[in-house]
Write an enzyme that holds these catalytic residues in place. Sequence first.
Site, PDB file in Angstrom:
ATOM      1  N   LYS A 186       0.975  -0.795   0.431  1.00  0.00           N
ATOM      2  CA  LYS A 186      -0.180   0.344  -0.078  1.00  0.00           C
ATOM      3  C   LYS A 186       0.447   1.335  -0.300  1.00  0.00           C
ATOM      4  O   LYS A 186       0.659   2.404  -0.711  1.00  0.00           O
ATOM      5  CB  LYS A 186      -1.057  -0.434   1.132  1.00  0.00           C
ATOM      6  CG  LYS A 186      -2.293  -1.224   1.282  1.00  0.00           C
ATOM      7  CD  LYS A 186      -3.199  -1.002   0.372  1.00  0.00           C
ATOM      8  CE  LYS A 186      -3.660  -1.896   0.862  1.00  0.00           C
ATOM      9  NZ  LYS A 186      -3.762  -3.411   0.133  1.00  0.00           N
ATOM     10  N   LYS A 232      -4.505   1.735   9.129  1.00  0.00           N
ATOM     11  CA  LYS A 232      -4.471   0.616   8.464  1.00  0.00           C
ATOM     12  C   LYS A 232      -3.180   0.128   8.039  1.00  0.00           C
ATOM     13  O   LYS A 232      -2.133   0.547   8.363  1.00  0.00           O
ATOM     14  CB  LYS A 232      -4.201   0.795   6.695  1.00  0.00           C
ATOM     15  CG  LYS A 232      -5.632   0.907   5.930  1.00  0.00           C
ATOM     16  CD  LYS A 232      -6.070   1.483   4.464  1.00  0.00           C
ATOM     17  CE  LYS A 232      -8.027   1.998   4.600  1.00  0.00           C
ATOM     18  NZ  LYS A 232      -7.285   2.141   2.887  1.00  0.00           N
ATOM     19  N   GLY A 273      -8.588  -7.005   3.310  1.00  0.00           N
ATOM     20  CA  GLY A 273      -9.669  -7.046   3.602  1.00  0.00           C
ATOM     21  C   GLY A 273     -10.118  -7.005   5.558  1.00  0.00           C
ATOM     22  O   GLY A 273     -10.621  -7.193   5.589  1.00  0.00           O
ATOM     23  N   GLY A 274      -9.726  -5.582   5.365  1.00  0.00           N
ATOM     24  CA  GLY A 274     -10.305  -5.470   6.982  1.00  0.00           C
ATOM     25  C   GLY A 274      -9.405  -5.708   8.798  1.00  0.00           C
ATOM     26  O   GLY A 274      -9.714  -4.938   9.047  1.00  0.00           O
ATOM     27  N   HIS A 327     -17.350   4.071  -2.364  1.00  0.00           N
ATOM     28  CA  HIS A 327     -16.444   3.410  -3.491  1.00  0.00           C
ATOM     29  C   HIS A 327     -16.010   2.929  -5.097  1.00  0.00           C
ATOM     30  O   HIS A 327     -17.707   2.317  -5.419  1.00  0.00           O
ATOM     31  CB  HIS A 327     -15.788   2.313  -2.590  1.00  0.00           C
ATOM     32  CG  HIS A 327     -15.057   1.103  -3.002  1.00  0.00           C
ATOM     33  ND1 HIS A 327     -14.441   0.556  -2.456  1.00  0.00           N
ATOM     34  CD2 HIS A 327     -14.460   0.170  -3.961  1.00  0.00           C
ATOM     35  CE1 HIS A 327     -13.201  -0.409  -2.997  1.00  0.00           C
ATOM     36  NE2 HIS A 327     -13.310  -0.828  -4.224  1.00  0.00           N
ATOM     37  N   GLU A 379      -9.129   1.534  -7.861  1.00  0.00           N
ATOM     38  CA  GLU A 379     -10.046   1.710  -6.599  1.00  0.00           C
ATOM     39  C   GLU A 379      -9.959   3.319  -6.279  1.00  0.00           C
ATOM     40  O   GLU A 379      -8.810   3.683  -5.625  1.00  0.00           O
ATOM     41  CB  GLU A 379      -9.640   1.538  -5.455  1.00  0.00           C
ATOM     42  CG  GLU A 379     -10.282  -0.908  -6.151  1.00  0.00           C
ATOM     43  CD  GLU A 379     -10.965  -1.353  -4.973  1.00  0.00           C
ATOM     44  OE1 GLU A 379     -10.076  -1.167  -3.848  1.00  0.00           O
ATOM     45  OE2 GLU A 379     -11.209  -2.828  -5.358  1.00  0.00           O
ATOM     46  N   ARG A 434      -5.014  -7.604 -10.486  1.00  0.00           N
ATOM     47  CA  ARG A 434      -5.820  -9.322 -10.983  1.00  0.00           C
ATOM     48  C   ARG A 434      -7.283  -8.851 -11.435  1.00  0.00           C
ATOM     49  O   ARG A 434      -7.750  -7.635 -11.247  1.00  0.00           O
ATOM     50  CB  ARG A 434      -6.150  -9.726  -9.418  1.00  0.00           C
ATOM     51  CG  ARG A 434      -6.591  -9.198  -8.506  1.00  0.00           C
ATOM     52  CD  ARG A 434      -6.853 -10.084  -7.438  1.00  0.00           C
ATOM     53  NE  ARG A 434      -7.709  -9.016  -6.736  1.00  0.00           N
ATOM     54  CZ  ARG A 434      -8.171  -8.648  -5.835  1.00  0.00           C
ATOM     55  NH1 ARG A 434      -9.385  -8.884  -6.666  1.00  0.00           N
ATOM     56  NH2 ARG A 434      -8.580  -7.489  -5.124  1.00  0.00           N
TER      57      ARG A 434
END
Lengths: 535, 492, 151
Positions: free
Chosen positions: B118, B159, B165-166, B209, B276, B293
Amino acid sequence: MERIRSHIDTKGKTFKAYVEHNTQVLSEFHAKQKASRFDRPQRDLDRLAKQNKLFVRDRLNLLLDPGTPFLELSSLAANQAYDGEVPGAAMVNGIGIVSGREVLVMASDSSVKGGALYPLSVTKSVRALDIAIENRLPVVHLTDSAGAFLPMQAEIFPDKYDGGRVFRNQAILSKMGVPQVAVVLGHGTAGGAYIPALSDYAVIVRGAGGIFLGGPPLVKAATGEDVTADELGGCDVHTQISGTADYPAESEADGIRQAREIVALFPKPEKSVIDWEEPEEPFYDPSELYGIIPDDIKKQFDMREVIARMVDGSRFHEYQPAYGATLVCGYARIWGYKVGILGNNGVLFNDSAKKAAHFMQLCDRDRVPLVFLQNITGFMIGKDYEREGITKDGAKMIMVQAGVDVPKFTVLVNGSFGAGNYGMAGRAWDPRFLFTWPNSQISVMGAEQAAKTLTMLKVAQLAKQGKQLGKEEIAAIQTPIFEEYSRQSSAYYATSELWDDGIIDPVDTRNALGISISASLNAPIKRQPGGIMRF
Amino acid sequence: MAKITKVLIANRGEIALRIIRTLNNLGIASVAVYHALDADAPYAEAAGEAVELVGDTPVGAYLQGERILDVARQTGADAIHPGYGFLSENAAFAEAVEKAGLIFIGPRAKTIRLMGDKITARTFAAENGFPLAPSATLEDDRTAFLKATEEIGFPLLIKASAGGGGKGMQIVEKAGELEAKVALAASEAERAFGSSTLYAEKLVETPRHIEVQVLGDGKGEAIHLGERECSIQRRFQKIIEEAPAPALPDETRNAIHETAVKIAKAAKYRGAGTVEFILGGDGEFYFLEMNTRLQVEHPVTEMITGVDLVAEQVSIAETGVLNHAQDDITFEGHAIEARLYAEDADNGFLPVTGPLLVFEEPEGPGVRFDGGVREGTEVSAAFDPMLAKLIVYGADREAALKRLVSALEGTVCLGVTTNIDFLARVAAHPAFAAGGYNTGFIAAHEGDLKPAPIGEDELDILLTLAALSGKGPIDPPPAAPEPYASIGEWRN
Amino acid sequence: MMNRIFEIDGERYDVSPAVDGEISERGDGAFSFDADNSTHFVWMVRDGDRVFVRLNGRTYQIDEIDPRSMVADGGMAEDTAKAPMPGTVISVEAAPGREVRNGEVLLTIESMKLQTQITAWRDGVVEEIHLAEGDEFDRGAPLVSLKGEED
């Protein structure tokens, strides 16, 4: 079959008068029945509650399949005996459905004298078991009885059809292969102990049920032994040690539930097959019966009109319609079953007696059950008729009637007097079920006639001694006789003495007969071969 | 470039089946790998060949890059499609595949590394002038981090850099909580991903989102295939997606598309990928991350563009050339996808297990059902609880919405609790129909989305059905014979 | 006549064993259900004592509860296990206060060279173990008691 064409004017004065009268009669009947079923001294209900016991009808509700009918037998037994203190003779018997199976239920009513057995209780029990034997009906006993009412033991214990007959019948049922299950909900002392012992299956409720030949007081008196009811013959003693009972139950509900499971496993019945079609409601409204039954026993009515309000589609195929007019007979269906109906439209003459005999032979040969609707004052008397052989012809009718193999069902619709009762399959002739209407009367002859006759005899007797009686004195003799006769010929007296299987509301007759016929088919119909004799 | 004649799918479930479907269309042989639990799975049966994998755990079986490569070699596969999840974003695996002389149907390992981390991804975006939400990174110096985060402003989101995945995520409402929550996030991240590197970014309150599907040739050329709205989420996971995004001003839409293409070009992206973004209520949008992907929700893009993305992936892997220019891509109609999960939506969305006793797939025009299970499948805790994707297409959003509602009604899943009813309630909700919703949708409408109490009539029917469904512990009595049954409840 | 008991969404309902209505299978979990004057098309499957139904676009789960597990007849349930025959206590597996499950072993006894496990006859809490390892007992001796069930 063709529908009966009714000729009753439902808007006419007569009809309305009869309706008014019969509404009164019926409401009296329903009130008496309700009181007999439910009115109890508060202390008796309190006692039940303290003992953690359910009322008998609540037990029945737990036992019977929901949404099914229950045909109660002799609900007003003992209503005129024992000062009216033993309604229903302290038991509730009837035919109903348990786990999809047709059974006879015999349930002690412990809210009445603790379920004690009075002479008429024994009569009612024996009668119920006779029904079980004749119709091969499995029996469910819900026993909760304080035992025999000892002060009246002479009428309870020794005779052929007294207490012993109950157990003899149970043994015979067992021999016949008809299953019985007993749920012991209270103490079964002495005789009462044999009910579960003679049943194929016995369920006993812990803490409440007891089986012992002698209760604690008797044991103490006889041997000096101090023992509680539970220690003597309670649930654990008999389900764990002695093997007298088979299933321990934690509660009445549990015990009755177990009985239901047991009944579900009874061997499936092999019922006799008779002619049956899809049932049809009567075309004419059965409640019109209230306007057809007269307000006076001496008044006539057409039995066809009664039939029309009882049978499927009001359809009736009349046999020999032009002959023997005082006896109506023919084929009809009740709840789909083809039956042969015989009904009275007046006294029995030679031709009507012979017609009846002929018709009964036909039904017997063709496996058609017989339904007798009685409204009969007797056979015709008189010189001419004797010459024609009225006695002989009456004998023909009785001989055939007694000898048929098909099941018979009798309803006392109105009067049932003298030999007419016999020819028309009264109690002594073993109809499988016999019901009466509340307006019905039964005696060797009508009360008025009997009172007149006996008074006449008395007057003649006194005249021989030189006494002449005035009107009032004659009345003083006649009235008590009339009243006594009336009392003893009323439907209530008859049902009290168990001369029948219960008074029913006329509109319930179709259902009662439908269930009765169905129950009777659990027994085989044997047929002796033979041709029909046209007498 | 070599022609691809046989592809090994290093994945399972619905995506494996979906990939095989395209391979069949292209006349390319397929090889599936499966763990014993998946022996009867539809995808294992659909593949040309299937080879069993053994692992310490069922999931672990599908993560054994070496073993899978062996299988590929043994079966003579010339390419490997990694699907999504599992090894799809594992740079080492991608490298190993290429080193083995096989084609990895996906981007280069380098790109996977870049976008997989990230922090490097954000740095890349920042360097290239792409819009980013203000953030800070924690590596060693916790004090400096704490200071930097204060500058971001509250509320903010912590994060895990290596995560997804949270997991390892913490929302910090105010300064007072910061230190404690940072410590918590760090330890969670360490446990889940083996790295306690964190970054903090401004929490855009209930953003939308929006993501963009891109295709790149690996040489600097890229096109977009439109955006997808993915704001219906629970537990930070998408459950309903649609294309195009509703209630989006064209200016913003175009800007987002442009930015996505620029990012793909700048990264010299090869193959199919998704960029995103988060879109704030004020109309500002920020780069969130790029997924190197195929995405779970790719079908909605396929429905409105008519492009088979898997076929595109295979083609680009084979030829290194894009089949379409941007102008070739046209958008028609509207598509919505709803994800079917084996979970109890009325109970915190907790996953459940159990057998799929009855499973009826919806059918009809404009209905596409990508399922990875069939009737009889035992849903276990071993794998992700997603059972299938229901995708509907309509001439416009209204039509698509109608189809969604009726297709959900026609989807029957009995034996294990699913979120079908919940999805139906979302689909029927006026706020969903209105569009313009954001990621706070499910929380905001929690009350509405609870199931209505069961009506009396329904209750009667249900109890009767339950009674008729079979015998209970105390079996019911047989029916009464005639005439008793017809006489009914009667007493004399 | 014991009612059947079904639980939906945590609520329990009594149902008469004689139900009104008929179902006819249309294949693979689909049924048409006739009741009164309406026909419904439903999906239904039963797994043990659990029934799944899809009715009018909504999915339901209905559990059948064994009515016998709900018998609370004023504490008439037997709370003490008694020895079926004379013997010796081999081992004690439970202790007072311990929560036990239906079927869990409480103690092991030996008699006539045969070992028998005395197991819990319902879910409950052990009230008392009346004997210790090595104790001898007669037929009918109390072995272990569970705490009485509350209504």
